[in-house]
Design a protein around this motif. Structure first.
Motif, PDB file in Angstrom:
ATOM      1  N   HIS A 120       0.838  -1.200   0.000  1.00  0.00           N
ATOM      2  CA  HIS A 120       0.000   0.000   0.000  1.00  0.00           C
ATOM      3  C   HIS A 120       0.874   1.252   0.000  1.00  0.00           C
ATOM      4  O   HIS A 120       0.601   2.209  -0.730  1.00  0.00           O
ATOM      5  CB  HIS A 120      -0.948   0.007   1.200  1.00  0.00           C
ATOM      6  N   PHE A 121       1.931   1.243   0.791  1.00  0.00           N
ATOM      7  CA  PHE A 121       2.825   2.405   0.853  1.00  0.00           C
ATOM      8  C   PHE A 121       3.477   2.649  -0.519  1.00  0.00           C
ATOM      9  O   PHE A 121       3.623   3.792  -0.950  1.00  0.00           O
ATOM     10  CB  PHE A 121       3.882   2.206   1.944  1.00  0.00           C
ATOM     11  N   ARG A 122       3.831   1.572  -1.219  1.00  0.00           N
ATOM     12  CA  ARG A 122       4.406   1.706  -2.560  1.00  0.00           C
ATOM     13  C   ARG A 122       3.402   2.377  -3.491  1.00  0.00           C
ATOM     14  O   ARG A 122       3.766   3.270  -4.275  1.00  0.00           O
ATOM     15  CB  ARG A 122       4.812   0.325  -3.097  1.00  0.00           C
ATOM     16  N   GLU A 123       2.135   1.982  -3.419  1.00  0.00           N
ATOM     17  CA  GLU A 123       1.085   2.602  -4.241  1.00  0.00           C
ATOM     18  C   GLU A 123       0.940   4.086  -3.904  1.00  0.00           C
ATOM     19  O   GLU A 123       0.790   4.923  -4.800  1.00  0.00           O
ATOM     20  CB  GLU A 123      -0.252   1.903  -4.011  1.00  0.00           C
ATOM     21  N   VAL A 124       0.993   4.397  -2.611  1.00  0.00           N
ATOM     22  CA  VAL A 124       0.884   5.795  -2.184  1.00  0.00           C
ATOM     23  C   VAL A 124       2.058   6.605  -2.724  1.00  0.00           C
ATOM     24  O   VAL A 124       1.880   7.738  -3.194  1.00  0.00           O
ATOM     25  CB  VAL A 124       0.797   5.899  -0.634  1.00  0.00           C
ATOM     26  N   CYS A 143       2.798  14.180   6.419  1.00  0.00           N
ATOM     27  CA  CYS A 143       1.497  14.262   7.074  1.00  0.00           C
ATOM     28  C   CYS A 143       0.385  13.879   6.093  1.00  0.00           C
ATOM     29  O   CYS A 143      -0.521  13.116   6.439  1.00  0.00           O
ATOM     30  CB  CYS A 143       1.284  15.680   7.614  1.00  0.00           C
ATOM     31  N   HIS A 144       0.476  14.385   4.871  1.00  0.00           N
ATOM     32  CA  HIS A 144      -0.527  14.044   3.856  1.00  0.00           C
ATOM     33  C   HIS A 144      -0.546  12.533   3.589  1.00  0.00           C
ATOM     34  O   HIS A 144      -1.612  11.915   3.550  1.00  0.00           O
ATOM     35  CB  HIS A 144      -0.243  14.817   2.566  1.00  0.00           C
ATOM     36  N   VAL A 145       0.646  11.946   3.450  1.00  0.00           N
ATOM     37  CA  VAL A 145       0.741  10.506   3.195  1.00  0.00           C
ATOM     38  C   VAL A 145       0.197   9.714   4.385  1.00  0.00           C
ATOM     39  O   VAL A 145      -0.526   8.732   4.201  1.00  0.00           O
ATOM     40  CB  VAL A 145       2.208  10.120   2.867  1.00  0.00           C
ATOM     41  N   HIS A 146       0.515  10.158   5.596  1.00  0.00           N
ATOM     42  CA  HIS A 146      -0.007   9.499   6.803  1.00  0.00           C
ATOM     43  C   HIS A 146      -1.534   9.555   6.790  1.00  0.00           C
ATOM     44  O   HIS A 146      -2.204   8.565   7.109  1.00  0.00           O
ATOM     45  CB  HIS A 146       0.565  10.189   8.036  1.00  0.00           C
ATOM     46  N   VAL A 148      -3.446   9.728   4.131  1.00  0.00           N
ATOM     47  CA  VAL A 148      -3.911   8.796   3.085  1.00  0.00           C
ATOM     48  C   VAL A 148      -4.013   7.386   3.678  1.00  0.00           C
ATOM     49  O   VAL A 148      -5.012   6.687   3.489  1.00  0.00           O
ATOM     50  CB  VAL A 148      -2.969   8.811   1.856  1.00  0.00           C
ATOM     51  N   VAL A 149      -2.962   6.988   4.404  1.00  0.00           N
ATOM     52  CA  VAL A 149      -2.958   5.663   5.034  1.00  0.00           C
ATOM     53  C   VAL A 149      -4.066   5.574   6.078  1.00  0.00           C
ATOM     54  O   VAL A 149      -4.809   4.588   6.138  1.00  0.00           O
ATOM     55  CB  VAL A 149      -1.572   5.342   5.640  1.00  0.00           C
ATOM     56  N   ASN A 150      -4.203   6.596   6.915  1.00  0.00           N
ATOM     57  CA  ASN A 150      -5.249   6.588   7.940  1.00  0.00           C
ATOM     58  C   ASN A 150      -6.642   6.467   7.332  1.00  0.00           C
ATOM     59  O   ASN A 150      -7.482   5.708   7.826  1.00  0.00           O
ATOM     60  CB  ASN A 150      -5.168   7.833   8.821  1.00  0.00           C
ATOM     61  N   ARG A 151      -6.908   7.201   6.246  1.00  0.00           N
ATOM     62  CA  ARG A 151      -8.223   7.108   5.589  1.00  0.00           C
ATOM     63  C   ARG A 151      -8.467   5.689   5.091  1.00  0.00           C
ATOM     64  O   ARG A 151      -9.580   5.170   5.214  1.00  0.00           O
ATOM     65  CB  ARG A 151      -8.328   8.113   4.443  1.00  0.00           C
ATOM     66  N   SER A 152      -7.438   5.055   4.559  1.00  0.00           N
ATOM     67  CA  SER A 152      -7.612   3.691   4.041  1.00  0.00           C
ATOM     68  C   SER A 152      -7.909   2.706   5.167  1.00  0.00           C
ATOM     69  O   SER A 152      -8.497   1.654   4.918  1.00  0.00           O
ATOM     70  CB  SER A 152      -6.375   3.246   3.256  1.00  0.00           C
ATOM     71  N   LEU A 153      -7.498   3.060   6.396  1.00  0.00           N
ATOM     72  CA  LEU A 153      -7.750   2.204   7.558  1.00  0.00           C
ATOM     73  C   LEU A 153      -9.004   2.620   8.325  1.00  0.00           C
ATOM     74  O   LEU A 153      -9.320   2.045   9.367  1.00  0.00           O
ATOM     75  CB  LEU A 153      -6.540   2.244   8.506  1.00  0.00           C
ATOM     76  N   LYS A 155      -9.418   5.471   9.825  1.00  0.00           N
ATOM     77  CA  LYS A 155      -9.032   6.262  11.000  1.00  0.00           C
ATOM     78  C   LYS A 155      -9.198   7.741  10.716  1.00  0.00           C
ATOM     79  O   LYS A 155      -9.307   8.167   9.558  1.00  0.00           O
ATOM     80  CB  LYS A 155      -7.567   5.987  11.369  1.00  0.00           C
ATOM     81  N   LEU A 156      -9.179   8.527  11.779  1.00  0.00           N
ATOM     82  CA  LEU A 156      -9.256   9.977  11.642  1.00  0.00           C
ATOM     83  C   LEU A 156      -7.984  10.508  10.988  1.00  0.00           C
ATOM     84  O   LEU A 156      -6.920   9.902  11.105  1.00  0.00           O
ATOM     85  CB  LEU A 156      -9.428  10.631  13.009  1.00  0.00           C
ATOM     86  N   THR A 157      -8.116  11.662  10.340  1.00  0.00           N
ATOM     87  CA  THR A 157      -6.939  12.293   9.744  1.00  0.00           C
ATOM     88  C   THR A 157      -6.447  13.402  10.668  1.00  0.00           C
ATOM     89  O   THR A 157      -7.160  13.841  11.568  1.00  0.00           O
ATOM     90  CB  THR A 157      -7.266  12.870   8.354  1.00  0.00           C
ATOM     91  N   PHE A 158      -5.219  13.824  10.444  1.00  0.00           N
ATOM     92  CA  PHE A 158      -4.581  14.834  11.273  1.00  0.00           C
ATOM     93  C   PHE A 158      -4.489  16.135  10.491  1.00  0.00           C
ATOM     94  O   PHE A 158      -4.129  16.108   9.305  1.00  0.00           O
ATOM     95  CB  PHE A 158      -3.180  14.357  11.673  1.00  0.00           C
ATOM     96  N   PRO A 159      -4.789  17.273  11.126  1.00  0.00           N
ATOM     97  CA  PRO A 159      -4.664  18.559  10.421  1.00  0.00           C
ATOM     98  C   PRO A 159      -3.187  18.897  10.202  1.00  0.00           C
ATOM     99  O   PRO A 159      -2.455  19.168  11.150  1.00  0.00           O
ATOM    100  CB  PRO A 159      -5.340  19.558  11.368  1.00  0.00           C
ATOM    101  N   CYS A 160      -2.745  18.865   8.961  1.00  0.00           N
ATOM    102  CA  CYS A 160      -1.321  19.007   8.648  1.00  0.00           C
ATOM    103  C   CYS A 160      -0.748  20.369   9.028  1.00  0.00           C
ATOM    104  O   CYS A 160       0.460  20.479   9.206  1.00  0.00           O
ATOM    105  CB  CYS A 160      -1.073  18.713   7.179  1.00  0.00           C
TER     106      CYS A 160
END
Length: 195
Positions: A120-124, A143-146, A148-153, A155-160
């Protein structure tokens, strides 16, 4: 003076190594019943002498024994490492530092212990290539990539815009936590003064 191209990568893996050593110590200390005090002291002494200060007996005594590292634990530790690296990333990185951080991300996408996560990280990374032109650029990209991963799981996102407040620079004496390290900075400053 030219930089050692693997120095920064080795520093990053040193941090990961300390995390692995801590988990190993937890595994060694794990049992159905806690060891007798003397046995625990002997074990802690031998563990602390084994790894030249990677962990201290006091730290191990405070940690609760746990089972094998979970995917979630590994993920949290990895994100902490990456955000801490980004917090230390210089505002004006050298060409080598930019190359190193891109290589580190590529290596993680191939060598990460969770194959599904690595894929998944490779795709991102393909969809959002590493941006490492400055501290701000790299911190916000990560932060943006984190997120992306959180949304796929789910989870909540973080304000960058709050990334520096959450994962600020490490507090170390004599700039010892800078990616270049105090010794490299001193050498560069001395060379500049001689011009």
């Amino acid at each position: 003076m030219s930089e050692n191209p693997v120095q920064h990568l080795l520093q990053a893996f040193n941090y990961i190594s300390r995390c692995v050593q801590t988990q190993l110590a937890r595994f060694i200390l794990r049992s159905d019943q806690p060891p007798a005090s003397a046995q625990k002291d002997n074990l802690l002494t031998s563990l602390s002498s084994y790894s030249v200060g990677a962990f201290h007996p006091e730290t191990l005594q405070k940690q609760k024994p746990s089972g094998p590292t979970t995917r979630e634990d590994l993920g949290r530790a990895t994100w902490t490492f990456l955000h801490t690296l980004a917090a230390q990333y210089p505002e004006k990185p050298t060409r080598q530092q930019k190359k190193d951080v891109k290589e580190l991300m590529a290596i993680l996408s191939r060598m990460y212990p969770c194959k599904e996560c690595a894929d998944h990280f490779r795709e991102v990374l393909i969809a959002t290539p590493v941006q490492a032109g400055s501290h701000d650029e790299f911190s916000h990209w990560l932060c943006h990539v984190h997120n992306v991963v959180n949304r796929s799981l789910g989870k909540l996102t973080f304000p960058c815009e709050r990334v520096d407040a959450r994962w600020g620079k490490l507090e170390c004496e004599n700039r010892a936590c800078d990616l270049q390290g105090a010794a490299s900075i001193d050498v560069a400053n001395d060379a500049h003064k001689r011009r």
